[in-house]
Scaffold this motif. Structure first.
Motif, PDB file in Angstrom:
ATOM      1  N   ILE A   1       3.231  24.273   5.162  1.00 33.58           N
ATOM      2  CA  ILE A   1       2.836  22.998   4.757  1.00 33.58           C
ATOM      3  C   ILE A   1       3.893  22.071   4.645  1.00 33.58           C
ATOM      4  CG2 ILE A   1       1.711  21.301   3.278  1.00 33.58           C
ATOM      5  CD1 ILE A   1      -0.158  22.974   5.129  1.00 33.58           C
ATOM      6  N   TYR A   2       5.186  22.581   4.228  1.00 36.54           N
ATOM      7  CA  TYR A   2       6.403  21.972   4.073  1.00 36.54           C
ATOM      8  C   TYR A   2       6.861  21.763   5.386  1.00 36.54           C
ATOM      9  CZ  TYR A   2      11.578  21.117   2.584  1.00 36.54           C
ATOM     10  OH  TYR A   2      12.530  20.609   2.530  1.00 36.54           O
ATOM     11  N   LYS A   3       6.893  22.557   6.091  1.00 37.12           N
ATOM     12  CA  LYS A   3       7.369  21.951   7.590  1.00 37.12           C
ATOM     13  C   LYS A   3       6.638  21.254   8.275  1.00 37.12           C
ATOM     14  CE  LYS A   3       9.835  26.343   8.791  1.00 37.12           C
ATOM     15  NZ  LYS A   3       9.534  27.657   8.068  1.00 37.12           N
ATOM     16  N   LYS A   4       5.336  20.969   7.961  1.00 35.87           N
ATOM     17  CA  LYS A   4       4.409  20.219   8.513  1.00 35.87           C
ATOM     18  C   LYS A   4       4.708  18.732   7.965  1.00 35.87           C
ATOM     19  CE  LYS A   4       0.480  21.071  11.093  1.00 35.87           C
ATOM     20  NZ  LYS A   4       0.577  20.145  12.496  1.00 35.87           N
ATOM     21  N   ALA A   5       4.942  18.850   6.714  1.00 37.97           N
ATOM     22  CA  ALA A   5       5.146  17.242   5.896  1.00 37.97           C
ATOM     23  C   ALA A   5       6.526  16.967   6.336  1.00 37.97           C
ATOM     24  CB  ALA A   5       5.369  17.884   4.417  1.00 37.97           C
ATOM     25  N   ILE A   6       7.577  17.807   6.582  1.00 36.76           N
ATOM     26  CA  ILE A   6       8.997  17.282   7.143  1.00 36.76           C
ATOM     27  C   ILE A   6       8.745  16.669   8.451  1.00 36.76           C
ATOM     28  CG2 ILE A   6      11.192  18.011   7.985  1.00 36.76           C
ATOM     29  CD1 ILE A   6      11.156  17.988   4.959  1.00 36.76           C
ATOM     30  N   ALA A   7       8.125  17.392   9.246  1.00 38.06           N
ATOM     31  CA  ALA A   7       7.810  16.819  10.986  1.00 38.06           C
ATOM     32  C   ALA A   7       7.108  15.504  10.438  1.00 38.06           C
ATOM     33  CB  ALA A   7       6.855  18.014  11.594  1.00 38.06           C
ATOM     34  N   GLY A   8       5.919  15.315   9.537  1.00 40.76           N
ATOM     35  CA  GLY A   8       5.378  14.003   9.440  1.00 40.76           C
ATOM     36  C   GLY A   8       6.281  13.165   9.116  1.00 40.76           C
ATOM     37  N   ILE A   9       7.081  13.358   8.107  1.00 38.77           N
ATOM     38  CA  ILE A   9       7.991  12.318   7.520  1.00 38.77           C
ATOM     39  C   ILE A   9       9.128  11.726   8.886  1.00 38.77           C
ATOM     40  CG2 ILE A   9      10.389  12.155   6.209  1.00 38.77           C
ATOM     41  CD1 ILE A   9       8.895  13.902   4.120  1.00 38.77           C
ATOM     42  N   LYS A  10       9.448  12.799   9.426  1.00 37.57           N
ATOM     43  CA  LYS A  10      10.492  12.361  10.634  1.00 37.57           C
ATOM     44  C   LYS A  10       9.752  11.659  11.890  1.00 37.57           C
ATOM     45  CE  LYS A  10      13.533  16.393  10.494  1.00 37.57           C
ATOM     46  NZ  LYS A  10      13.947  17.789  11.200  1.00 37.57           N
TER      47      LYS A  10
ATOM     48  N   ILE B   1       0.680  -1.284   0.082  1.00 40.70           N
ATOM     49  CA  ILE B   1      -0.125   0.108  -0.136  1.00 40.70           C
ATOM     50  C   ILE B   1       0.957   1.336  -0.050  1.00 40.70           C
ATOM     51  CG2 ILE B   1      -1.835   1.395   1.283  1.00 40.70           C
ATOM     52  CD1 ILE B   1      -2.014  -1.456   2.859  1.00 40.70           C
ATOM     53  N   TYR B   2       0.481   2.211  -0.660  1.00 37.91           N
ATOM     54  CA  TYR B   2       1.064   3.501  -0.953  1.00 37.91           C
ATOM     55  C   TYR B   2       0.064   4.501  -0.534  1.00 37.91           C
ATOM     56  CZ  TYR B   2       5.547   1.739  -2.677  1.00 37.91           C
ATOM     57  OH  TYR B   2       6.633   1.072  -3.010  1.00 37.91           O
ATOM     58  N   LEU B   3       0.029   4.985   0.831  1.00 35.32           N
ATOM     59  CA  LEU B   3      -0.741   5.856   1.342  1.00 35.32           C
ATOM     60  C   LEU B   3      -0.229   7.200   1.060  1.00 35.32           C
ATOM     61  CD1 LEU B   3      -3.565   5.917   2.834  1.00 35.32           C
ATOM     62  CD2 LEU B   3      -2.299   5.692   4.914  1.00 35.32           C
ATOM     63  N   CYS B   4      -0.972   7.869  -0.110  1.00 36.91           N
ATOM     64  CA  CYS B   4      -0.686   9.129  -0.377  1.00 36.91           C
ATOM     65  C   CYS B   4      -1.059  10.356   0.459  1.00 36.91           C
ATOM     66  CB  CYS B   4      -1.028   9.512  -1.769  1.00 36.91           C
ATOM     67  SG  CYS B   4      -0.257   7.993  -2.824  1.00 36.91           S
ATOM     68  N   THR B   5      -0.209  10.959   1.226  1.00 38.40           N
ATOM     69  CA  THR B   5      -0.843  12.053   2.055  1.00 38.40           C
ATOM     70  C   THR B   5      -0.189  13.510   1.914  1.00 38.40           C
ATOM     71  OG1 THR B   5      -1.216  12.517   4.409  1.00 38.40           O
ATOM     72  CG2 THR B   5       0.627  10.870   3.901  1.00 38.40           C
ATOM     73  N   ASN B   6      -0.752  14.434   2.348  1.00 33.99           N
ATOM     74  CA  ASN B   6      -0.048  15.858   2.415  1.00 33.99           C
ATOM     75  C   ASN B   6       0.715  15.977   3.789  1.00 33.99           C
ATOM     76  OD1 ASN B   6      -2.040  16.666   4.169  1.00 33.99           O
ATOM     77  ND2 ASN B   6      -3.288  17.380   2.596  1.00 33.99           N
ATOM     78  N   ALA B   7       0.363  14.927   4.520  1.00 40.30           N
ATOM     79  CA  ALA B   7       1.064  14.763   5.815  1.00 40.30           C
ATOM     80  C   ALA B   7       0.576  15.816   7.023  1.00 40.30           C
ATOM     81  CB  ALA B   7       2.551  14.819   5.879  1.00 40.30           C
ATOM     82  N   ILE B   8      -0.472  16.640   6.531  1.00 40.74           N
ATOM     83  CA  ILE B   8      -0.909  17.553   7.583  1.00 40.74           C
ATOM     84  C   ILE B   8      -1.283  16.978   8.925  1.00 40.74           C
ATOM     85  CG2 ILE B   8      -2.489  19.218   8.257  1.00 40.74           C
ATOM     86  CD1 ILE B   8      -2.298  20.176   5.055  1.00 40.74           C
ATOM     87  N   LEU B   9      -2.140  15.766   8.746  1.00 42.52           N
ATOM     88  CA  LEU B   9      -2.393  15.054   9.834  1.00 42.52           C
ATOM     89  C   LEU B   9      -1.603  13.930  10.239  1.00 42.52           C
ATOM     90  CD1 LEU B   9      -6.202  14.920   8.630  1.00 42.52           C
ATOM     91  CD2 LEU B   9      -5.325  16.133  10.516  1.00 42.52           C
ATOM     92  N   LEU B  10      -0.641  13.708   9.652  1.00 38.65           N
ATOM     93  CA  LEU B  10       0.102  12.286   9.886  1.00 38.65           C
ATOM     94  C   LEU B  10       0.706  12.170  11.666  1.00 38.65           C
ATOM     95  CD1 LEU B  10       1.079   9.869   8.415  1.00 38.65           C
ATOM     96  CD2 LEU B  10       3.118  11.038   7.643  1.00 38.65           C
ATOM     97  N   GLU B  11       1.185  13.424  12.047  1.00 40.78           N
ATOM     98  CA  GLU B  11       1.830  13.191  13.396  1.00 40.78           C
ATOM     99  C   GLU B  11       0.597  13.018  14.419  1.00 40.78           C
ATOM    100  OE1 GLU B  11       4.115  17.180  13.249  1.00 40.78           O
ATOM    101  OE2 GLU B  11       5.057  16.187  14.806  1.00 40.78           O
ATOM    102  N   LYS B  12      -0.609  13.523  14.040  1.00 37.53           N
ATOM    103  CA  LYS B  12      -1.882  13.362  15.101  1.00 37.53           C
ATOM    104  C   LYS B  12      -2.309  11.889  14.668  1.00 37.53           C
ATOM    105  CE  LYS B  12      -6.362  15.294  15.459  1.00 37.53           C
ATOM    106  NZ  LYS B  12      -7.397  16.189  14.901  1.00 37.53           N
ATOM    107  N   LYS B  13      -2.324  11.152  13.328  1.00 35.75           N
ATOM    108  CA  LYS B  13      -2.930  10.062  13.217  1.00 35.75           C
ATOM    109  C   LYS B  13      -1.976   8.831  13.301  1.00 35.75           C
ATOM    110  CE  LYS B  13      -7.111  11.837  11.621  1.00 35.75           C
ATOM    111  NZ  LYS B  13      -8.502  11.344  11.198  1.00 35.75           N
TER     112      LYS B  13
END
Lengths: 103, 355
Positions: free
Chosen positions: B148-157, B104-116
């Motif tokens: 949003i870039y900073k949010k995505a970086i935080a989500g990736i980490k 599965i490739y779950l394609c996300t903008n990562a805004i909610l990634l840290e939360k979820k």
């Protein structure tokens, strides 16, 4: 002919078939006027074998045979209007030029 | 390359079975499962979110998703949207697909990634594919919102720290700056993502052929400049032949059936980008679509400039496992790196053959 909010076409109109293709591409709701006097408002997303496929504003997908339709009117706002990538690039370019002029 | 061996094995055995045992000409490789269209971003030009409110509120159920996956049979499921993390049942959908051993490739903008992220379990079958359109300036501009870039970086980490597979997916539009893109690849590599996915931005045009030709040529030029003398540590989540295709070393035709799309309207004809109607079953999609009407060879103006990965990556995989030349080309490009024409090259690959 341009299909936009307010456009309508009767079933017996010679342009009906062409218009229908454009209504399916339109990113907004339409109202289908039935021959029995009732109406169905929703998003028309396909036409297959002389049958309209529509998501009514409320409820599940519906299939409506074209033989039961008397008129279709585009009643919803075009949600794609002015939101193309090209429009965005042009807007940003203008903003940057304005910024540079101010500096 | 950035793709794990177990996944490569699954894909290669699947393709060989489709081609040489089942003799399927039109077989799916990646199911594009769109469970909803609503999104917490409003990126310019994104046709996926331009629907009336009542359509954006709708979503596929867990059962509908599972049924589509089983019906299609593809070994890989990409879940774009809309924003999949907005779907309240997404953890359950993922769990069901993992049970079925789908990658599965779950394609996300990562805004909610840290939360979820706590709602998901790390698995070799699950990859968070983070939408990143470049460095901070380019990305925030592309998604039409600052921060949003900073949010995505935080989500990736966070996802990497928790042991998830993470890739990025990037759309590059004409006008993208090659140097900035190379810096972006360096940044993502430093973060430790498993691989990067790329696709040229594309909006179909009814422009005359000459104009179309120039656009394709510009796409080649862009990717030649980006890939020329690459940083050896960059990893791409692509077949190396796809990178050669982007840079115009070789031509591939589109295989739209390779990435079939399923959403609330049904199975979308013929591909992820064009909407020429829907079918109720996957079989109808495969059997009733006139595939000859699509791809560059068809002279369909809507396909003239399209080089997106959802249409062409499956072609490269088919070439790899379907021909000796394709297989040797892949082996060569995997170990020695893809062949990228020089930025100043005027080479245009022939439409009629592999190279």
């Amino acid at each position: 002919m341009e299909v936009k909010q307010g456009y309508s076409v009767a079933k017996d109109d010679t342009e009906f078939s062409n218009s229908l293709d454009k209504i399916v591409d339109y990113r907004g709701d339409s109202t289908v006027f039935m021959q029995d006097g009732s109406t169905v408002e929703g998003y028309i997303f396909d036409v297959v074998a002389e049958t309209l496929h529509i998501y009514p504003i409320e409820g599940d997908k519906k299939e409506i045979p074209l033989t039961e339709v008397s008129k279709i009117e585009v009643t919803g706002k075009d949600t794609a209007e002015g939101k193309s990538w090209e429009a965005w690039v042009a807007k940003k370019k203008k903003e940057k030029e304005q910024q540079q002029n101010e500096e | 390359m950035g793709i794990p061996i177990s996944q490569m094995w699954t894909v290669s055995t699947y393709v060989l079975k489709q081609k040489f045992i089942k003799r399927n000409k039109h077989y799916p490789l990646v199911l594009m499962l769109e469970p909803l269209f609503r999104c917490n971003l409003s990126c310019a030009g994104c046709g996926k979110i331009q629907y009336p409110g009542h359509i954006l509120k709708r979503q596929l159920s867990v059962d509908e998703c599972v049924q589509a996956v089983e019906e299609c049979g593809a070994p890989i499921v990409s879940i774009p949207g809309g924003e999949p993390l907005l779907h309240p049942d997404m953890p359950k959908i993922v769990e069901e697909l993992v049970k079925r051993r789908k990658y599965i490739y779950l394609c996300t903008n990562a805004i909610l990634l840290e939360k979820k992220i706590e709602e998901y379990k790390p698995s070799k079958y699950l990859t968070f594919s983070i939408h990143m359109d470049g460095l901070e300036e380019e990305h925030d501009e592309a998604v039409c919102r600052d921060g949003i870039y900073k949010k995505a970086i935080a989500g990736i980490k966070v996802a990497l720290d928790k042991g998830f597979r993470v890739t990025t997916n990037t759309t590059l539009f004409l006008g993208a700056k090659p140097d900035r893109t190379r810096m972006f690849f360096d940044e993502m590599t430093k973060l430790g993502v498993e691989g990067m996915m790329l696709s040229p931005g594309y909006s179909y045009s009814k422009a005359p052929d000459q104009e179309s030709f120039l656009q394709r040529k510009e796409t080649y030029k862009l990717f030649r400049e980006i890939f020329h003398s690459p940083n050896k540590s960059w990893k791409f989540n692509h077949s190396p032949l796809f990178l050669e295709f982007l840079a115009g070393h070789r031509h591939y035709e589109c295989t739209p059936w390779g990435n079939p799309t399923y959403n609330i309207f049904g199975w979308q004809k013929p591909c992820y980008l064009l909407q020429k109607g829907y079918t109720k079953t996957f079989k109808e999609l495969i059997d009733e679509t006139n595939w000859d009407e699509y791809g560059q060879k068809s002279n369909n103006p809507e396909c003239a400039n399209c080089m997106v990965h959802s249409g062409h990556e499956a072609t490269t995989v088919d070439h790899t496992f379907g021909t000796l030349g394709g297989f040797l080309g892949t082996v060569r490009a995997t170990f020695l790196g893809p062949k990228i024409p020089k930025p100043e090259s005027q080479k245009i690959p022939s439409v009629s053959g592999g190279k």
